[in-house]
Design a protein around this motif. Structure first.
Motif, PDB file in Angstrom:
ATOM      1  N   GLY A  43       0.805  -1.213   0.000  1.00  0.00           N
ATOM      2  CA  GLY A  43       0.000   0.000   0.000  1.00  0.00           C
ATOM      3  C   GLY A  43       0.838   1.263   0.000  1.00  0.00           C
ATOM      4  N   GLU A  44       1.912   1.270   0.791  1.00  0.00           N
ATOM      5  CA  GLU A  44       2.803   2.424   0.820  1.00  0.00           C
ATOM      6  C   GLU A  44       3.479   2.628  -0.530  1.00  0.00           C
ATOM      7  OE1 GLU A  44       4.527   2.665   5.323  1.00  0.00           O
ATOM      8  OE2 GLU A  44       5.061   0.877   4.147  1.00  0.00           O
ATOM      9  N   LYS A  45       3.862   1.530  -1.165  1.00  0.00           N
ATOM     10  CA  LYS A  45       4.500   1.639  -2.484  1.00  0.00           C
ATOM     11  C   LYS A  45       3.546   2.253  -3.497  1.00  0.00           C
ATOM     12  CE  LYS A  45       7.572  -2.264  -1.791  1.00  0.00           C
ATOM     13  NZ  LYS A  45       7.934  -3.612  -2.221  1.00  0.00           N
ATOM     14  N   ILE A  46       2.311   1.770  -3.517  1.00  0.00           N
ATOM     15  CA  ILE A  46       1.332   2.290  -4.466  1.00  0.00           C
ATOM     16  C   ILE A  46       1.079   3.770  -4.198  1.00  0.00           C
ATOM     17  CG2 ILE A  46      -1.069   2.124  -5.292  1.00  0.00           C
ATOM     18  CD1 ILE A  46       0.915  -0.124  -6.176  1.00  0.00           C
ATOM     19  N   ARG A  47       0.895   4.123  -2.939  1.00  0.00           N
ATOM     20  CA  ARG A  47       0.646   5.525  -2.583  1.00  0.00           C
ATOM     21  C   ARG A  47       1.830   6.396  -3.020  1.00  0.00           C
ATOM     22  NH1 ARG A  47      -0.026   4.959   2.518  1.00  0.00           N
ATOM     23  NH2 ARG A  47      -2.277   4.733   2.382  1.00  0.00           N
ATOM     24  N   ASN A  48       3.052   5.959  -2.728  1.00  0.00           N
ATOM     25  CA  ASN A  48       4.238   6.738  -3.090  1.00  0.00           C
ATOM     26  C   ASN A  48       4.390   6.873  -4.604  1.00  0.00           C
ATOM     27  OD1 ASN A  48       4.846   7.048  -0.383  1.00  0.00           O
ATOM     28  ND2 ASN A  48       6.380   5.430  -0.356  1.00  0.00           N
ATOM     29  N   LEU A  49       4.172   5.777  -5.317  1.00  0.00           N
ATOM     30  CA  LEU A  49       4.274   5.824  -6.781  1.00  0.00           C
ATOM     31  C   LEU A  49       3.223   6.756  -7.365  1.00  0.00           C
ATOM     32  CD1 LEU A  49       4.883   2.022  -7.422  1.00  0.00           C
ATOM     33  CD2 LEU A  49       6.522   3.865  -7.889  1.00  0.00           C
TER      34      LEU A  49
ATOM     35  N   HIS B  70     -11.242   0.869  -4.486  1.00  0.00           N
ATOM     36  CA  HIS B  70     -10.213  -0.170  -4.532  1.00  0.00           C
ATOM     37  C   HIS B  70      -8.827   0.430  -4.305  1.00  0.00           C
ATOM     38  CE1 HIS B  70     -12.852  -3.400  -5.525  1.00  0.00           C
ATOM     39  NE2 HIS B  70     -13.198  -2.903  -6.710  1.00  0.00           N
ATOM     40  N   ILE B  71      -8.581   1.604  -4.855  1.00  0.00           N
ATOM     41  CA  ILE B  71      -7.273   2.246  -4.681  1.00  0.00           C
ATOM     42  C   ILE B  71      -7.039   2.530  -3.203  1.00  0.00           C
ATOM     43  CG2 ILE B  71      -5.795   4.194  -5.297  1.00  0.00           C
ATOM     44  CD1 ILE B  71      -6.544   2.245  -7.647  1.00  0.00           C
ATOM     45  N   SER B  72      -8.044   3.052  -2.540  1.00  0.00           N
ATOM     46  CA  SER B  72      -7.931   3.302  -1.106  1.00  0.00           C
ATOM     47  C   SER B  72      -7.661   2.004  -0.352  1.00  0.00           C
ATOM     48  CB  SER B  72      -9.208   3.953  -0.592  1.00  0.00           C
ATOM     49  OG  SER B  72      -9.147   4.118   0.803  1.00  0.00           O
ATOM     50  N   ARG B  73      -8.357   0.944  -0.719  1.00  0.00           N
ATOM     51  CA  ARG B  73      -8.157  -0.347  -0.051  1.00  0.00           C
ATOM     52  C   ARG B  73      -6.761  -0.899  -0.299  1.00  0.00           C
ATOM     53  NH1 ARG B  73     -14.106  -2.635  -1.629  1.00  0.00           N
ATOM     54  NH2 ARG B  73     -15.208  -1.548   0.031  1.00  0.00           N
ATOM     55  N   TYR B  74      -6.243  -0.726  -1.530  1.00  0.00           N
ATOM     56  CA  TYR B  74      -4.872  -1.168  -1.810  1.00  0.00           C
ATOM     57  C   TYR B  74      -3.886  -0.383  -0.957  1.00  0.00           C
ATOM     58  CZ  TYR B  74      -6.904  -2.924  -6.257  1.00  0.00           C
ATOM     59  OH  TYR B  74      -7.668  -3.534  -7.220  1.00  0.00           O
ATOM     60  N   GLU B  75      -4.049   0.940  -0.946  1.00  0.00           N
ATOM     61  CA  GLU B  75      -3.107   1.796  -0.235  1.00  0.00           C
ATOM     62  C   GLU B  75      -3.156   1.596   1.273  1.00  0.00           C
ATOM     63  OE1 GLU B  75      -3.484   5.861  -1.516  1.00  0.00           O
ATOM     64  OE2 GLU B  75      -2.788   5.374  -3.552  1.00  0.00           O
TER      65      GLU B  75
ATOM     66  N   ASP C 222       8.265  -7.938  -8.911  1.00  0.00           N
ATOM     67  CA  ASP C 222       8.977  -8.251  -7.671  1.00  0.00           C
ATOM     68  C   ASP C 222       8.933  -7.076  -6.711  1.00  0.00           C
ATOM     69  OD1 ASP C 222       9.633 -10.789  -8.440  1.00  0.00           O
ATOM     70  OD2 ASP C 222      11.689 -10.313  -9.000  1.00  0.00           O
ATOM     71  N   TYR C 223       9.164  -5.883  -7.235  1.00  0.00           N
ATOM     72  CA  TYR C 223       9.125  -4.697  -6.388  1.00  0.00           C
ATOM     73  C   TYR C 223       7.750  -4.533  -5.748  1.00  0.00           C
ATOM     74  CZ  TYR C 223       8.906   0.127  -4.874  1.00  0.00           C
ATOM     75  OH  TYR C 223       8.710   1.261  -4.114  1.00  0.00           O
ATOM     76  N   LEU C 224       6.706  -4.712  -6.545  1.00  0.00           N
ATOM     77  CA  LEU C 224       5.349  -4.557  -6.021  1.00  0.00           C
ATOM     78  C   LEU C 224       4.988  -5.645  -5.022  1.00  0.00           C
ATOM     79  CD1 LEU C 224       3.467  -3.579  -9.300  1.00  0.00           C
ATOM     80  CD2 LEU C 224       4.034  -2.065  -7.379  1.00  0.00           C
ATOM     81  N   ALA C 225       5.453  -6.858  -5.269  1.00  0.00           N
ATOM     82  CA  ALA C 225       4.990  -8.012  -4.495  1.00  0.00           C
ATOM     83  C   ALA C 225       5.823  -8.320  -3.262  1.00  0.00           C
ATOM     84  CB  ALA C 225       4.952  -9.245  -5.393  1.00  0.00           C
ATOM     85  N   THR C 226       6.999  -7.714  -3.133  1.00  0.00           N
ATOM     86  CA  THR C 226       7.850  -8.022  -1.978  1.00  0.00           C
ATOM     87  C   THR C 226       7.938  -6.828  -1.045  1.00  0.00           C
ATOM     88  OG1 THR C 226       9.882  -7.303  -3.057  1.00  0.00           O
ATOM     89  CG2 THR C 226       9.230  -9.612  -3.367  1.00  0.00           C
ATOM     90  N   ASP C 227       8.544  -7.038   0.102  1.00  0.00           N
ATOM     91  CA  ASP C 227       8.690  -5.972   1.085  1.00  0.00           C
ATOM     92  C   ASP C 227       9.954  -5.151   0.881  1.00  0.00           C
ATOM     93  OD1 ASP C 227       6.322  -6.572   2.351  1.00  0.00           O
ATOM     94  OD2 ASP C 227       7.254  -7.904   3.801  1.00  0.00           O
TER      95      ASP C 227
END
Length: 109
Positions: free
Chosen positions: A4-10, A31-36, A59-64
């Motif tokens: 969620g942090e990655k999506i928000r930052n991107l 959905h965007i809010s739920r992802y973030e 990989d970037y999206l799916a890992t920590d």
């Protein structure tokens, strides 16, 4: 960093609202809010769209992992970009324009 942090930052790095991202991904803005907020995870189709839109790996999206999958050969340049990432949005936009102008001058864009 969480998904969620990655999506928000991107998204914010692109000066994009949740509504704009939802429209691009063809999903409801909730959905965007739920992802973030790490309440839900997107489908593979949406992940692929995110990958392409933000030019990051799955990989970037799916890992920590906190970093992107690339590293600069020029370590000094890499440290500059890390510092730029901590600037406010207005200053980041100025630097982006300078870089873009230099790339255009050298026929790299």
């Amino acid at each position: 960093m969480s998904f969620g942090e990655k999506i928000r930052n991107l998204r914010k790095a692109q000066n994009m609202s949740q509504q704009e991202l939802a429209k691009i991904l063809d999903v409801h803005p909730k959905h965007i809010s739920r992802y973030e907020n790490n309440v839900s995870q997107p489908s593979l189709e949406v992940l692929l769209k995110l990958r392409d839109l933000f030019h990051v790996s799955l990989d970037y999206l799916a890992t920590d992992e906190d970093s992107h999958d690339f590293h600069y050969k020029d370590k000094e340049l890499e440290s500059y970009f890390e510092a730029v990432d901590r600037l406010n949005e207005e200053d980041k936009q100025v630097i982006k324009k300078i870089i873009e102008a230099m790339l255009i001058k050298n026929n790299q864009v």
